[in-house]
Motif scaffolding. Sequence first.
Motif: not given
Length: 108
Positions: A71, A69, A73, A67
């Motif tokens: 991060t 920002d 996943i 993402s």
Amino acid sequence: MTADMRDGTPRPTGRNPLWGVSFTAFAVFLVSWALCWIQAYVVNDDLPNACEDVRRQTFPTEVTCASADGTVIGGTPGWLVVLFFASLVVAVLSGTMASAVTAAVRRR
């Protein structure tokens, strides 16, 4: 002198234990590769549909979503990646050593 004796010293009997280490490490490598593949293509199968920045890695297999920002996943756990590469190295090294020992014993 018998066939299992050479120069007065007995030849070792049985299998070299390094072969067992090599085969076990190779089995761990295959299992960890399967776990990485399952994580990427079974657990995270819908990740490419829900993410704009999909990152793929082929060795070991990984599909992640990054993402804006920073991060991530869907990444493969770090311990699994370490297990993957460590078991590959142990399998190669112990297989090479077992081959060398077996060749040395046969020449003796």
